[in-house]
Design a protein around this motif. Structure first.
Motif, PDB file in Angstrom:
ATOM      1  N   GLN A 178       1.526  -1.339  -0.323  1.00  0.00           N
ATOM      2  CA  GLN A 178       0.300   0.470   0.085  1.00  0.00           C
ATOM      3  C   GLN A 178       0.688   1.720  -0.012  1.00  0.00           C
ATOM      4  O   GLN A 178       1.472   1.180   0.531  1.00  0.00           O
ATOM      5  CB  GLN A 178      -0.691   0.270   1.114  1.00  0.00           C
ATOM      6  N   THR A 223      -3.956   4.709  -1.854  1.00  0.00           N
ATOM      7  CA  THR A 223      -4.756   4.944  -0.744  1.00  0.00           C
ATOM      8  C   THR A 223      -4.496   6.419  -0.539  1.00  0.00           C
ATOM      9  O   THR A 223      -3.052   7.076  -1.005  1.00  0.00           O
ATOM     10  CB  THR A 223      -4.472   3.696   0.730  1.00  0.00           C
ATOM     11  N   GLU A 245      -5.644   6.176   4.336  1.00  0.00           N
ATOM     12  CA  GLU A 245      -6.141   5.227   4.620  1.00  0.00           C
ATOM     13  C   GLU A 245      -7.189   4.222   3.652  1.00  0.00           C
ATOM     14  O   GLU A 245      -7.548   2.917   3.966  1.00  0.00           O
ATOM     15  CB  GLU A 245      -6.024   4.979   6.126  1.00  0.00           C
ATOM     16  N   LYS A 246      -7.745   4.386   2.811  1.00  0.00           N
ATOM     17  CA  LYS A 246      -9.043   3.868   1.852  1.00  0.00           C
ATOM     18  C   LYS A 246      -8.226   3.858   0.430  1.00  0.00           C
ATOM     19  O   LYS A 246      -7.640   4.947  -0.340  1.00  0.00           O
ATOM     20  CB  LYS A 246      -9.993   4.643   1.858  1.00  0.00           C
ATOM     21  N   PRO A 247      -8.490   2.547  -0.225  1.00  0.00           N
ATOM     22  CA  PRO A 247      -7.787   2.563  -1.474  1.00  0.00           C
ATOM     23  C   PRO A 247      -9.096   3.162  -2.450  1.00  0.00           C
ATOM     24  O   PRO A 247      -9.768   3.307  -2.070  1.00  0.00           O
ATOM     25  CB  PRO A 247      -8.858   0.510  -1.170  1.00  0.00           C
ATOM     26  N   GLN A 248      -8.193   3.819  -3.131  1.00  0.00           N
ATOM     27  CA  GLN A 248      -8.714   4.323  -4.450  1.00  0.00           C
ATOM     28  C   GLN A 248      -7.897   3.644  -5.972  1.00  0.00           C
ATOM     29  O   GLN A 248      -8.740   3.834  -6.700  1.00  0.00           O
ATOM     30  CB  GLN A 248      -7.454   5.358  -4.154  1.00  0.00           C
TER      31      GLN A 248
END
Length: 62
Positions: free
Chosen positions: A8, A35, A38-41
């Motif tokens: 990540q 990310t 902290e959220k996957p993009q």
């Protein structure tokens, strides 16, 4: 055959180190999950992985 690595990385870090990111994906067959907060993009994958995924997707649609 070993499993590809997955890492990540923040979008800003990836942008600042794009040459390194591309080398990791191309040479080590890593998948880089980008990310933001902290959220996957998005995910950066090798062309070979992409082609296999597209072929599997085409088979699923048939």
């Amino acid at each position: 055959m070993s499993q590809p690595l997955e890492a990540q990385m923040g979008v800003s870090d990836a942008r600042a180190n794009l040459t390194e990111v591309i080398a990791r994906v191309r040479l080590r067959q890593e998948r880089i999950v980008l990310t933001r907060r902290e959220k996957p993009q998005a995910v950066i994958v090798s062309p070979e992985f992409y082609e296999r995924a597209m072929a599997l997707g085409a088979d699923a649609e048939s």
